[in-house]
Design a protein around this motif. Structure first.
Motif, short mmCIF file in Angstrom:
data_model
loop_
_atom_site.label_atom_id
_atom_site.label_comp_id
_atom_site.label_asym_id
_atom_site.label_seq_id
_atom_site.Cartn_x
_atom_site.Cartn_y
_atom_site.Cartn_z
N PHE A 22 89.53 -18.79 -3.70
CA PHE A 22 90.15 -17.45 -3.79
C PHE A 22 90.56 -16.83 -2.46
O PHE A 22 91.23 -15.80 -2.45
N ILE A 23 90.13 -17.38 -1.34
CA ILE A 23 90.39 -16.74 -0.03
C ILE A 23 91.08 -17.73 0.91
O ILE A 23 90.66 -18.89 1.01
N PRO A 24 92.14 -17.28 1.61
CA PRO A 24 92.80 -18.18 2.55
C PRO A 24 91.92 -18.48 3.76
O PRO A 24 91.40 -17.55 4.38
N ARG A 25 91.72 -19.74 4.05
CA ARG A 25 90.88 -20.15 5.17
C ARG A 25 91.27 -21.56 5.59
O ARG A 25 92.16 -22.17 4.98
N VAL A 55 96.17 -12.70 5.03
CA VAL A 55 97.22 -13.38 5.83
C VAL A 55 97.96 -12.38 6.72
O VAL A 55 98.26 -12.66 7.88
N SER A 56 98.22 -11.20 6.17
CA SER A 56 98.92 -10.18 6.94
C SER A 56 98.07 -9.69 8.12
O SER A 56 98.55 -9.53 9.23
N ARG A 57 96.77 -9.46 7.87
CA ARG A 57 95.88 -8.95 8.93
C ARG A 57 95.65 -9.99 10.02
O ARG A 57 95.58 -9.65 11.20
N ARG A 58 95.51 -11.25 9.61
CA ARG A 58 95.25 -12.31 10.60
C ARG A 58 96.54 -12.82 11.24
O ARG A 58 96.50 -13.71 12.08
N LYS A 59 97.67 -12.28 10.75
CA LYS A 59 98.99 -12.69 11.27
C LYS A 59 99.16 -14.22 11.21
O LYS A 59 99.62 -14.85 12.17
N VAL A 116 96.82 -10.65 -4.12
CA VAL A 116 96.64 -9.44 -3.31
C VAL A 116 95.69 -9.71 -2.15
O VAL A 116 95.99 -9.39 -0.99
N VAL A 117 94.54 -10.34 -2.45
CA VAL A 117 93.56 -10.65 -1.40
C VAL A 117 94.18 -11.59 -0.37
O VAL A 117 94.07 -11.39 0.85
#
Lengths: 286, 86
Positions: free
Chosen positions: A11-14, A251-255, A245-246
């Motif tokens: 569920f989370i990009p990593r 992705v936006s915050r970590r650019k 959404v998550v």
């Protein structure tokens, strides 16, 4: 701990999922599509296998159908339709014919037209019409569906018709336990005596219906295929939307720069699918 | 957000396409064939929007097109399973 790792991977990009939630990978979504298609085939198989576990629960009385139809006519200043016992009988015979022969149509597979049932009970009509509905949970939702359809609405609000007959019949069509509503509309030839005397032709709907067939039809159904499909679909879309959404926020915050579709576009499209799933109703009309 | 503002006309057109689809779906709620046709048209429009948008943004790749196709197919499978159900 491993479960949390798996969930995060899903569920989370990593780094483990190439900076995109695994659920949003095309390969995962293809798996989901295959599972959904397999699920639908299973539902169809169960419906046709004869197991009586699928169907549509209903709580419909002929009284309610006739009353709601006349309320719609009253809104536009038309005279209410009177219940004709012969038409009631004809409508019931049409419903029985459908569940016995297992068809869902105005004309039976053997070519039997609705007008045959009018003639069978001796109703000599000048004008005649038929509205059909099935799989609705109550009378109000069936009437609303008819009123939303121009052709069915024309029948309900036609000044040509003076009488009606309503039947609610239970049975199996295409392997599913279902409740069928048949409404016949008619106007008799004024100057021709009916073949079979209809003593209560001018009796009001409530009076006739309270004497016979006014109790609501309640089917003993355990699972509605529509409801389980809709709930499953909505849950799936909601999970994917939440993950989008998550994923978009992280992705936006970590650019993070990556090759992928637009999160907002995907969310808008899936949001629309969610709205469609909410709009679609369980019943169908003819 | 900056990129979204830059491509605001793109997103407005997408919302317009989807909004028209929802409106048609509601108005023709009695007609399942029409609802099915609207769903296919919308899914096609969504994929076309994605291709044009990424082409103009100069980041159109096969994997991106596949992503739009897969999401459009997922949406269609869900809607069709509800419209033409058992």
């Amino acid at each position: 701990m491993r479960i949390i790792e798996h969930l995060a991977h899903f569920f989370i990009p990593r780094h483990t999922n190439n900076h995109r939630a695994k659920l949003l990978h095309s390969s995962t979504l293809i798996y989901l599509i295959v599972i959904l298609i397999y699920y639908q085939l299973t539902i169809q198989f169960i419906a046709r296998s004869g197991f009586k576990v699928l169907g549509y629960a209903a709580n419909i009385s002929t009284n309610d159908v006739a009353r709601l139809i006349n309320e719609e006519r009253k809104k536009v200043g038309l005279m209410p339709l009177t219940i004709n016992e012969s038409l009631q009988k004809a409508a019931y015979q049409k419903g029985e014919d459908m569940v016995t022969k297992g068809y869902w149509a105005h004309v039976a597979p053997d070519g039997t037209e609705p007008w045959k049932f009018f003639k069978d009970v001796g109703y000599r009509y000048q004008f005649a019409g038929e509205n059909l509905a099935r799989d609705f949970p109550d009378a109000a939702s069936a009437i609303k569906a008819w009123m939303d359809s121009p052709n069915h609405k024309d029948n309900i609000l036609s000044s040509k018709y003076k009488e009606t007959g309503v039947a609610v019949v239970e049975g199996r069509i295409a392997g599913l336990d279902t409740t069928v509503i048949v409404e016949f509309f008619g106007k008799k030839f004024a100057d021709i005596a009916p073949l079979i005397p209809v003593a209560s032709a001018k009796t009001t709907g409530e009076a006739v219906l309270s004497q016979e067939n006014s109790s609501p039809v309640k089917t003993n159904i355990v699972v509605s295929p529509f409801n389980i499909t809709r709930n499953l679909s909505m849950a799936l879309i909601t999970v994917i939307l939440g993950t989008l959404v998550v994923d978009g926020i992280i992705v936006s915050r970590r650019k993070i720069v990556r090759v992928a579709g637009r999160t907002i576009a995907h969310a808008a499209f899936l949001g629309m699918i969610l709205i469609f799933a909410l709009i679609i109703r369980s019943g169908s009309i003819l | 957000m900056k990129r979204m503002t830059k491509h605001l006309p793109h997103y407005i057109s997408l919302i317009g396409i989807l909004g028209a689809g929802v409106t048609g779906f509601i108005i023709f709620s009695h007609d399942r064939q029409f609802q099915g046709a609207v769903s296919i048209a919308l899914a096609s429009g969504y994929v076309a929007w994605g291709v044009i948008h990424h082409y103009l943004h100069k980041d159109l790749y096969v994997s991106v097109v596949i992503e739009y196709l897969v999401i459009a197919t997922l949406g269609l499978v869900i809607i069709f399973s509800l419209i033409f159900r058992a």
